[in-house]
Enzyme design. Structure first.
Site, PDB file in Angstrom:
ATOM      1  N   HIS A  82       0.974  -1.263   0.210  1.00 45.45           N
ATOM      2  CA  HIS A  82      -0.001  -0.058   0.019  1.00 45.45           C
ATOM      3  C   HIS A  82       0.878   1.327  -0.044  1.00 45.45           C
ATOM      4  O   HIS A  82       0.389   2.317   0.365  1.00 45.45           O
ATOM      5  CB  HIS A  82      -1.046  -0.024   1.122  1.00 45.45           C
ATOM      6  CG  HIS A  82      -1.611  -1.257   1.532  1.00 45.45           C
ATOM      7  ND1 HIS A  82      -2.898  -1.626   0.988  1.00 45.45           N
ATOM      8  CD2 HIS A  82      -1.366  -2.235   2.089  1.00 45.45           C
ATOM      9  CE1 HIS A  82      -3.353  -2.635   1.456  1.00 45.45           C
ATOM     10  NE2 HIS A  82      -2.248  -3.260   2.032  1.00 45.45           N
ATOM     11  N   SER A 126      13.985  22.659 -15.116  1.00 46.29           N
ATOM     12  CA  SER A 126      12.879  23.190 -15.269  1.00 46.29           C
ATOM     13  C   SER A 126      13.349  24.769 -16.162  1.00 46.29           C
ATOM     14  O   SER A 126      14.256  25.366 -15.394  1.00 46.29           O
ATOM     15  CB  SER A 126      12.242  23.401 -13.860  1.00 46.29           C
ATOM     16  OG  SER A 126      11.311  24.679 -13.891  1.00 46.29           O
ATOM     17  N   GLN A 154      -5.284  -4.066 -43.252  1.00 48.58           N
ATOM     18  CA  GLN A 154      -4.067  -3.085 -43.683  1.00 48.58           C
ATOM     19  C   GLN A 154      -3.807  -2.020 -42.368  1.00 48.58           C
ATOM     20  O   GLN A 154      -2.432  -1.734 -42.464  1.00 48.58           O
ATOM     21  CB  GLN A 154      -4.495  -2.185 -44.908  1.00 48.58           C
ATOM     22  CG  GLN A 154      -3.331  -1.488 -45.276  1.00 48.58           C
ATOM     23  CD  GLN A 154      -3.525  -0.964 -46.673  1.00 48.58           C
ATOM     24  OE1 GLN A 154      -3.250  -1.687 -47.703  1.00 48.58           O
ATOM     25  NE2 GLN A 154      -3.718   0.294 -46.635  1.00 48.58           N
TER      26      GLN A 154
HETATM   27  N1  ARG Z   1      -1.518  -3.528 -48.313  1.00 45.55           N
HETATM   28  C1  ARG Z   1      -2.352  -4.682 -48.271  1.00 45.55           C
HETATM   29  C2  ARG Z   1      -2.330  -5.033 -46.907  1.00 45.55           C
HETATM   30  O1  ARG Z   1      -1.805  -4.407 -45.883  1.00 45.55           O
HETATM   31  C3  ARG Z   1      -1.897  -5.780 -49.075  1.00 45.55           C
HETATM   32  C4  ARG Z   1      -2.864  -7.006 -48.955  1.00 45.55           C
HETATM   33  C5  ARG Z   1      -3.841  -6.391 -50.151  1.00 45.55           C
HETATM   34  N2  ARG Z   1      -4.783  -7.489 -50.618  1.00 45.55           N
HETATM   35  C6  ARG Z   1      -5.723  -7.158 -51.291  1.00 45.55           C
HETATM   36  N3  ARG Z   1      -6.761  -8.061 -51.556  1.00 45.55           N
HETATM   37  N4  ARG Z   1      -6.343  -5.822 -51.793  1.00 45.55           N
HETATM   38  O2  ARG Z   1      -3.304  -5.607 -46.303  1.00 45.55           O
END
Ligand code: ARG
Length: 482
Positions: A180, A301, A346
């Site tokens: 604590h 500071s 992505q």
């Molecule tokens: N740049 C895409 C990613 O990072 C690659 C795969 C794209 N695939 C697709 N079917 N458009 O996911």
């Protein structure tokens, strides 16, 4: 030299035009499309600004793929050689900073392939046989995370090495142990530092587990269903250092649990570092004065001349928030996605890249701070004596020597603590007469027991704080971790 085919000359001419215009006829999948994406589409769709970090993995996977295609007689040996040599040129172009990255070409995969077409012409078009960007990106990203795991393991190990060294040095340095954040019992600083070595050991265990589980090869899964070409997935797996090919093509192109595991173990590691960082912030406060942080990890500071702020420790504490945020972010991206690949995925890369960079920085900062930090042993020992931290030693003596049940010993000790508080002194400063008035069996021996060194020296149970234990634990930790 290769003759430059028309389609490639077109790409080169396009590159000289505006990016908007260059996007109007994508050489990779342009066949089905009359018009190119609008600028906003191009912007939201492109990942090249960040996935260029996959270039090494992308090229390694392409080389393994093309060698396999040739070995299986799917493409000719000479095409495979041309592709491989072209890919080597691309690596050196990227590494010397002259590679013409283009957002119109979306991502690293299409940037590399389009450049290959410029460099070697027709054979480049054969590289993507029996492959999709879906299995390609899944492969590249796994390779990247695998490298990141290996780097992380080395970084954590280095941090452990420093902590073990400092623990050895301070095996017998006494400091207050808290629960604590109130003084509980005296402990040794070495023991406290080794607590983090254990946490980091489990972090490395999670790194190793994640690596084993993720080390399967998605390449050859195609877009989602596999391929009709007679590919050899065992070969690409061993060439790329994977244990085996993934067993299910739908899973292989759409799972990102390896990235989630990376972010999970990263979050736990970041939390561990943030706890030590928080302790450094507390310990460096003048009221504690347990440590002096190295100047190189502190700042002044702008207004208060006396200030030395523990900025690096505060930032390590704060950056755990980013890492946890990345884990949450990707969990939310993945949640509810139907099989197989969706473009949502992505969004998996930036949190992973950012987390990897953040961990590297935090590990370096923590390792640097712990290397040069000064521990104010006298201040720590003084604080360890405050707050009647030896009360348990008294109670344990009553049990051990007088044969009292622990509950009764606890009660007697509590009464003595109250008496000491009333007299504004420590238990060890009470007179023997005072003590005997409450428990007649107490003898002079108690004053030895109440000494702090005696307190820590006596905690010899396995995993306890005694200096002898700490020294043995340092040896064991070196064997296990270094
Ligand atoms: N740049 C895409 C990613 O990072 C690659 C795969 C794209 N695939 C697709 N079917 N458009 O996911």
């Amino acid at each position: 030299m290769f003759a430059v085919p028309d389609e490639v000359r077109n790409v080169m001419t396009q590159r000289k035009k505006s990016q908007r215009e260059a996007a109007t006829a994508n050489v990779i999948w342009g066949g089905r499309f009359a018009d190119g994406p609008g600028q906003i589409m191009e912007e939201i769709n492109a990942s090249i600004s960040f996935d260029q970090r996959l270039y090494r993995q992308d090229i390694a996977a392409s080389k393994a793929h093309t060698a396999m295609l040739a070995a299986q007689g799917i493409i000719s040996a000479s095409d495979s050689r041309a592709i491989s040599e072209g890919l080597d040129v691309i690596i050196s172009e990227i590494e010397t900073g002259i590679f013409p990255f283009s957002t119109a070409l979306e991502d690293i995969h299409m940037n590399v392939e389009a450049r290959l077409m410029e460099l070697i012409g027709e054979p480049a078009g054969r590289l993507h046989t029996a492959r999709s960007r879906n299995d390609q990106v899944a492969t590249d990203f796994r390779l990247w995370v695998r490298d990141a795991l290996d780097g992380l393991d080395r970084g954590i190990q280095e941090f452990q090495r420093i902590l073990i060294g400092r623990a050895e040095e301070h095996a017998a340095t006494i400091m207050p142990g808290y629960t604590h954040l109130q003084t509980g019992q005296p402990v040794t600083l070495g023991h406290h530092l080794l607590a983090y070595v254990e946490m980091l050991g489990r972090d490395r265990g999670r790194v190793a587990d994640c690596r084993v589980r993720m080390n399967e090869n998605p390449l050859g899964s195609g877009a989602l269903a596999g391929t009709s070409f007679p590919i050899d997935r065992e070969k690409t797996s061993s060439d790329l250092g994977f244990n085996c090919p993934t067993a299910n093509s739908l899973d292989a192109v759409s799972d990102r649990d390896f990235a989630l595991e990376f972010l999970s173990l990263a979050s736990i590691l970041a939390v561990h570092m943030s706890r030590l960082a928080e302790e450094l912030v507390i310990w460096s406060n003048a009221s504690f004065g347990f440590v002096e942080l190295p100047d190189s990890f502190s700042s002044g500071s702008s207004m208060l001349p006396q200030k030395k702020n523990p900025d690096a420790a505060e930032l390590v504490r704060a950056k755990s928030g980013r890492v946890i945020g990345s884990l949450n972010g990707l969990l939310i991206v993945m949640k509810g996605l139907p099989l197989a690949y969706s473009k949502d995925m992505q969004e998996d890369k930036e949190p992973v890249f950012e987390t990897s960079d953040t961990l590297e920085l935090c590990l370096s900062a923590m390792t640097g701070m712990m290397t040069d930090i000064h521990f104010a042993s006298a201040r720590m020992a003084k604080a360890a004596g405050a707050g009647q931290s030896n009360a348990t030693d008294l109670a344990d003596w009553l049990v051990r020597v007088l044969g009292k049940p622990f509950r009764e010993a606890h009660h007697i000790t509590g009464t003595l603590v109250k008496l000491a508080e009333d007299k504004a002194c420590g238990l060890e400063e009470l007179s023997l007469a005072d003590m005997q008035a409450i428990e007649s069996g107490i003898t002079e021996d108690i004053f030895v027991v109440l000494r702090l060194e005696n307190s820590v020296n006596s905690r010899t149970s396995f995993g306890g704080t005694a200096p002898a234990n700490v020294r043995a634990a340092c040896t064991a930790a070196k064997d296990k971790y270094l």
